[in-house]
Scaffold this active site. Structure first.
Site, mmCIF file in Angstrom:
data_model
loop_
_atom_site.group_PDB
_atom_site.id
_atom_site.type_symbol
_atom_site.label_atom_id
_atom_site.label_comp_id
_atom_site.label_asym_id
_atom_site.label_seq_id
_atom_site.Cartn_x
_atom_site.Cartn_y
_atom_site.Cartn_z
ATOM 1 N N GLU A 1 0.806 -1.203 0.000
ATOM 2 C CA GLU A 1 0.000 0.000 0.000
ATOM 3 C C GLU A 1 0.849 1.267 0.000
ATOM 4 O OE1 GLU A 1 -4.108 -1.630 1.953
ATOM 5 O OE2 GLU A 1 -2.534 -1.106 3.339
ATOM 6 N N CYS B 1 3.485 8.372 1.402
ATOM 7 C CA CYS B 1 4.042 7.369 2.313
ATOM 8 C C CYS B 1 4.237 6.075 1.512
ATOM 9 C CB CYS B 1 3.068 7.176 3.472
ATOM 10 S SG CYS B 1 3.619 5.935 4.632
ATOM 11 N N CYS C 1 6.980 -7.562 6.637
ATOM 12 C CA CYS C 1 8.182 -7.150 7.354
ATOM 13 C C CYS C 1 8.582 -8.269 8.299
ATOM 14 C CB CYS C 1 7.930 -5.859 8.141
ATOM 15 S SG CYS C 1 9.410 -5.257 9.000
ATOM 16 N N CYS D 1 7.544 -6.146 15.066
ATOM 17 C CA CYS D 1 7.141 -5.233 16.140
ATOM 18 C C CYS D 1 5.706 -5.601 16.512
ATOM 19 C CB CYS D 1 7.230 -3.773 15.682
ATOM 20 S SG CYS D 1 8.897 -3.328 15.187
ATOM 21 N N CYS E 1 2.388 -3.652 15.237
ATOM 22 C CA CYS E 1 2.353 -3.258 13.817
ATOM 23 C C CYS E 1 1.659 -4.319 12.972
ATOM 24 C CB CYS E 1 3.774 -3.015 13.322
ATOM 25 S SG CYS E 1 3.863 -2.722 11.551
ATOM 26 N N GLU F 1 10.581 -2.517 6.404
ATOM 27 C CA GLU F 1 11.709 -1.801 7.013
ATOM 28 C C GLU F 1 12.639 -1.381 5.866
ATOM 29 O OE1 GLU F 1 13.035 -0.514 9.917
ATOM 30 O OE2 GLU F 1 14.659 -0.048 8.549
ATOM 31 N N SER G 1 12.324 6.111 7.578
ATOM 32 C CA SER G 1 12.011 5.729 8.956
ATOM 33 C C SER G 1 12.544 4.331 9.205
ATOM 34 C CB SER G 1 10.487 5.759 9.148
ATOM 35 O OG SER G 1 10.146 5.244 10.414
ATOM 36 N N SER H 1 12.312 4.870 15.022
ATOM 37 C CA SER H 1 11.171 4.417 15.819
ATOM 38 C C SER H 1 11.663 3.969 17.185
ATOM 39 C CB SER H 1 10.476 3.257 15.098
ATOM 40 O OG SER H 1 9.908 3.722 13.907
ATOM 41 N N LEU H 2 11.475 4.814 18.181
ATOM 42 C CA LEU H 2 12.018 4.528 19.515
ATOM 43 C C LEU H 2 11.026 3.711 20.348
ATOM 44 C CD1 LEU H 2 14.800 5.394 20.341
ATOM 45 C CD2 LEU H 2 13.816 7.400 21.437
ATOM 46 N N ASN I 1 -2.746 3.226 16.149
ATOM 47 C CA ASN I 1 -3.893 2.935 15.278
ATOM 48 C C ASN I 1 -4.204 1.451 15.375
ATOM 49 O OD1 ASN I 1 -4.241 5.570 14.078
ATOM 50 N ND2 ASN I 1 -2.236 5.218 13.165
ATOM 51 N N CYS J 1 -0.857 5.156 9.989
ATOM 52 C CA CYS J 1 0.388 4.454 10.316
ATOM 53 C C CYS J 1 0.111 3.100 10.934
ATOM 54 C CB CYS J 1 1.141 5.209 11.405
ATOM 55 S SG CYS J 1 1.960 6.622 10.863
#
Ligand code: SAH
Ligand code: SF4
Length: 381
Positions: free
Chosen positions: A91, A104, A111, A115, A118, A185, A216, A238-239, A315, A358
């Site tokens: 997407e 974006c 991925c 995470c 996500c 990523e 990112s 991304s912390l 989200n 996101c």
């Protein structure tokens, strides 16, 4: 076999021209036709010799991924699902604002980094996108916008209030900013992403400044160092957690590249970065990473790193197992950062009515890592 010219940055296109017996300036002309004019038919490239046009039409193509579907949100955000073969889709999201329009872009099908919050990570990993599939997202967006402009100009003449709302006046119908924040990523697909970045920055292609292109990353340290040498665009990291114990859980790659080393890598990146700060992304998860004490811990953690914070309200997606922090909790967290002198913005959620926000991007990933069955089982419990 047809060679897809969308796979080539300027250097590779120049080499290709050499191989077919053409001079380097032809590469510049081709770049302009393909990326500035959005032309995919060699026959229309009027300043190329007829013989060359014919030669290209038998050896090469300009082939972006095919768009399978388009969704347009009430706020003007558009999401396209692109076919990337074998039943997979990625997407791309276009976000118009009054002063800029941001695209974006996805970099991988799925991925591998898992995470936990996500949706892409939950789907597992299938493969890296090619340069053509990455830059093709930008190629396509500009082409659609140019067509929309034509259409809108004629509709606005008939006072179409809906269109005016979706595209505010002064909107330039061209992507002005790119963020590599879609599926995947980007630094795990280094070579292809960097060739696509080359094209984004190339004056004969998209001509975007390095400040307007952001990669990112979840923190792949060796690749961050390589990016700073090869193509230092703006960097977002991304912390998501103020200490290793929590980050190990939320962003498992932290076990390999822990916070102290990550922050040192951010410092190194600043030597070549187009901006004098790193953007830290921090997702707001209720009861997990959003307390005032955690905000204070975060302030201490980053005290030596020039940075800005982007707080991202979580989200949700089906069976995520997380909730977004309340707006009060987000405000309290942000105030602690601001009082410590850290510029912090809360990311406005765009396009969530079309699942374009996101971490909601799901596309279609046929998982080759076979983790999906595990997630499905978990969800069924
Ligand atoms: N892989 C890269 C870039 C893609 S994700 C990275 O992790 O940085 C882009 C941003 O969206 C990251 O900051 C990521 O942590 C965040 N994100 C992922 N899932 C999310 C969700 N469900 N809600 C809000 N943000 C999310
Ligand atoms: Fe991959 Fe980024 Fe999602 Fe983590 S947040 S799983 S690195 S896409």
């Amino acid at each position: 076999m047809d060679i897809n010219l969308l796979n080539f940055n300027a250097t590779n296109l120049t080499n290709f021209c050499g191989e077919i017996g053409e001079r380097p300036f032809r590469a510049k002309q081709l770049l302009r036709w393909i990326h500035q004019s959005g032309e995919d038919d060699f026959a229309n490239m009027s300043n190329l010799a007829k013989v060359l046009r014919e030669k290209l039409s038998v050896t090469a193509v300009v082939k972006p991924p095919q768009v399978i579907s388009e969704h347009i949100s009430a706020d003007g955000t558009r999401k396209w699902l692109m076919d990337v073969d074998a039943g997979n889709g990625v997407e791309t999201v276009y976000i118009p604002e009054s002063s800029r329009s941001t695209l974006c872009i996805s970099s991988q099908v799925g991925c591998a980094l898992e995470c936990t919050f996500c949706s892409t990570g939950r789907q597992g990993f299938n493969r890296n996108l090619s340069v053509a599939e990455i830059i093709g997202q930008l190629w396509w967006a500009n082409k659609v916008l140019a067509a929309t402009k034509k259409e809108t100009v004629s509709r606005v003449k008939s006072f179409d209030s809906e269109t005016r709302q979706v595209f505010p006046s002064g909107h330039n119908y061209r992507v002005s900013n790119v963020v590599m924040m879609g599926m995947g990523e980007p630094l795990a697909n280094f070579e292809n992403v960097v060739s696509a970045l080359d094209l984004m920055l190339d004056d004969n292609a998209y001509g975007l400044s390095r400040r307007r292109v952001t990669v990112s990353t979840s923190g792949l340290i060796p690749a961050m160092d390589r990016l700073s040498e090869r193509c230092p665009v703006a960097l977002a990291v991304s912390l998501h957690a103020p200490n290793d114990m929590l980050r190990d859980q939320l962003v498992p790659i932290n076990k390999k590249y822990p916070l102290k080393e990550l922050l040192a890598a951010c410092q190194r990146y600043l030597n070549t970065a187009p901006r004098d700060f790193i953007t830290f992304e921090y997702i707001m998860l209720a009861g997990i990473n959003d307390s005032v004490a955690q905000a204070r811990e975060l302030v201490k953690l980053v005290k030596d790193t020039p940075c800005k914070f982007n707080l991202i309200p979580f989200n949700s997606f089906p069976n995520s197992g997380y909730r977004c922090s309340s707006s009060d909790a987000i405000d309290r967290f942000r105030n602690v950062l601001m009082q410590a002198g850290l510029v912090s913005t809360v990311r406005r959620t765009r396009g969530d009515d079309i699942n374009a926000a996101c971490g909601q991007l799901a596309g279609k990933v046929l998982d080759r890592t076979k983790r999906k069955s595990h997630v499905t089982m978990e969800a069924a419990r």
